[in-house]
Design an enzyme around this catalytic site. Sequence first.
Site, mmCIF file in Angstrom:
data_model
loop_
_atom_site.group_PDB
_atom_site.id
_atom_site.type_symbol
_atom_site.label_atom_id
_atom_site.label_comp_id
_atom_site.label_asym_id
_atom_site.label_seq_id
_atom_site.Cartn_x
_atom_site.Cartn_y
_atom_site.Cartn_z
ATOM 1 N N TYR A 1 65.057 30.136 8.155
ATOM 2 C CA TYR A 1 66.090 30.322 9.176
ATOM 3 C C TYR A 1 65.538 30.853 10.484
ATOM 4 C CZ TYR A 1 70.044 29.467 6.066
ATOM 5 O OH TYR A 1 70.959 28.887 5.238
ATOM 6 N N LYS B 1 59.610 30.240 -6.039
ATOM 7 C CA LYS B 1 59.010 28.948 -6.414
ATOM 8 C C LYS B 1 57.501 29.155 -6.387
ATOM 9 C CE LYS B 1 59.420 24.506 -7.358
ATOM 10 N NZ LYS B 1 60.014 24.012 -8.616
ATOM 11 N N ASP C 1 64.393 26.460 -9.520
ATOM 12 C CA ASP C 1 65.048 25.310 -10.159
ATOM 13 C C ASP C 1 65.629 25.707 -11.511
ATOM 14 O OD1 ASP C 1 62.430 25.655 -11.015
ATOM 15 O OD2 ASP C 1 61.956 23.516 -11.123
ATOM 16 N N ASP D 1 70.981 31.121 -0.023
ATOM 17 C CA ASP D 1 72.090 30.350 0.557
ATOM 18 C C ASP D 1 72.619 29.361 -0.487
ATOM 19 O OD1 ASP D 1 73.809 29.252 2.574
ATOM 20 O OD2 ASP D 1 72.383 27.616 2.824
ATOM 21 N N ASP E 1 76.246 29.644 -3.124
ATOM 22 C CA ASP E 1 77.327 28.650 -3.217
ATOM 23 C C ASP E 1 77.484 28.178 -4.666
ATOM 24 O OD1 ASP E 1 77.833 28.719 -0.476
ATOM 25 O OD2 ASP E 1 77.984 26.542 -0.307
HETATM 26 C C1 IPM Z 1 76.169 31.221 4.804
HETATM 27 C C2 IPM Z 1 76.358 29.993 5.649
HETATM 28 C C3 IPM Z 1 75.441 30.090 6.855
HETATM 29 C C4 IPM Z 1 74.015 30.201 6.356
HETATM 30 C C5 IPM Z 1 75.605 28.909 7.828
HETATM 31 C C6 IPM Z 1 77.019 28.838 8.378
HETATM 32 C C7 IPM Z 1 74.608 28.925 8.939
HETATM 33 O O1 IPM Z 1 76.116 28.849 4.896
HETATM 34 O O2 IPM Z 1 76.387 32.336 5.316
HETATM 35 O O3 IPM Z 1 75.826 31.068 3.627
HETATM 36 O O4 IPM Z 1 73.407 29.184 5.994
HETATM 37 O O5 IPM Z 1 73.494 31.314 6.306
HETATM 38 MG MG MG Z 2 75.796 29.206 2.845
#
Ligand code: IPM
Ligand code: MG
Length: 357
Positions: free
Chosen positions: A145, A195, A227, A251, A255
Amino acid sequence: MTGRDARRIAVIPGDGIGPEVIAQSVRVLAEVARRHELALTFEEGLAGGAALDARGHPIPPETLDLCRRSDAILLGACGGPRWERLPVHLRPEQALFTLRRTLELYANLRPAVVSAPLADASPLRREVVEGTDLLIVRELTGGLYFGAQSRTGEGARAVATDTLPYSAAEIRRVVRRACEIARTRPRRKVTSVDKANVLETSRLWREVATEVGREFPDVALEHMLVDNCALQLVRNPRQFDVVVTENTFGDILSDEAAGVMGTLGLMPSASLGDRPPGLFEPVHGTAPDIAGQGIANPLAAILTGALLLRYGLGCEAPAASIETAVWRALADGCRTTEMGGALGTAAMADAVLARLP
Ligand code: IPM
Ligand code: MG
């Protein structure tokens, strides 16, 4: 408590469903503060698309000032289709990156909890998922990032490069934070995800994590390849307690952990540095497709308020009372539309307010 002692909360509703869910989170925070005799003040600021429209910048200086002089920041979400075509440095997400970097918010906490009444919301079988209680600690200020990026050539000759730098110090501080948090949880276990069979940064990560682990003899540290971790999260999520990992892996895995719960509408987050203010935001994002309809799930934002009290202000009792009220509402069958129920945003918050202990 006098006004001088009041804890200052910067409130940044942002875009999409951000303003709707943050309004409910503030309602709950204000009520819990009243009951626990905690003085809180709320001051609003602009960021993201809202700030681009009003001020031409994703995070204007007055918003950064407001954040710097606050004890904690409560943020809705930034972004949306209207601003997607802007040059990268003017996109709404830049507000998040600027806050993360300038406030050095290196530890991003994302809990995934599946209590008994929630197990039906999960796409996984009840016997696999019920009782899951894990916390992802994602490194938030390093790696891909913030590494150097470049692009050369055009058309078929185009080459793009991202870089993934990590220093030992950056790894050490976030793994330490994960171990400290693990100490406050019953199982005292940390899974460090990397990894290391491929990436040099991951080999450094594993070395440093192992060293940090020796500082915490009461914490069980294990290493897992990313993985395999992605697989284990859906196969047996209950094995995890605290999971610590670098920015991009975190990240993606966070999710996935929200997917294990069955909805992003329940995942709060806390981004912490070595000193206040921390940044507290629901993970779900702006959800432009349902914005403005009063149907967004406010629970992630309300649970974010609990993290703000616990990790941002060090107030455990009011934090726990919010969480208790949310679990009670869910146990009583209260559900928003995206969870298969009929409650709107404000009605769901009412249900939580009515169940505060
Ligand atoms: C998160 C989001 C952000 C990230 C995006 C919106 C840039 O996906 O906070 O997880 O990737 O950090
Ligand atoms: Mg995210």
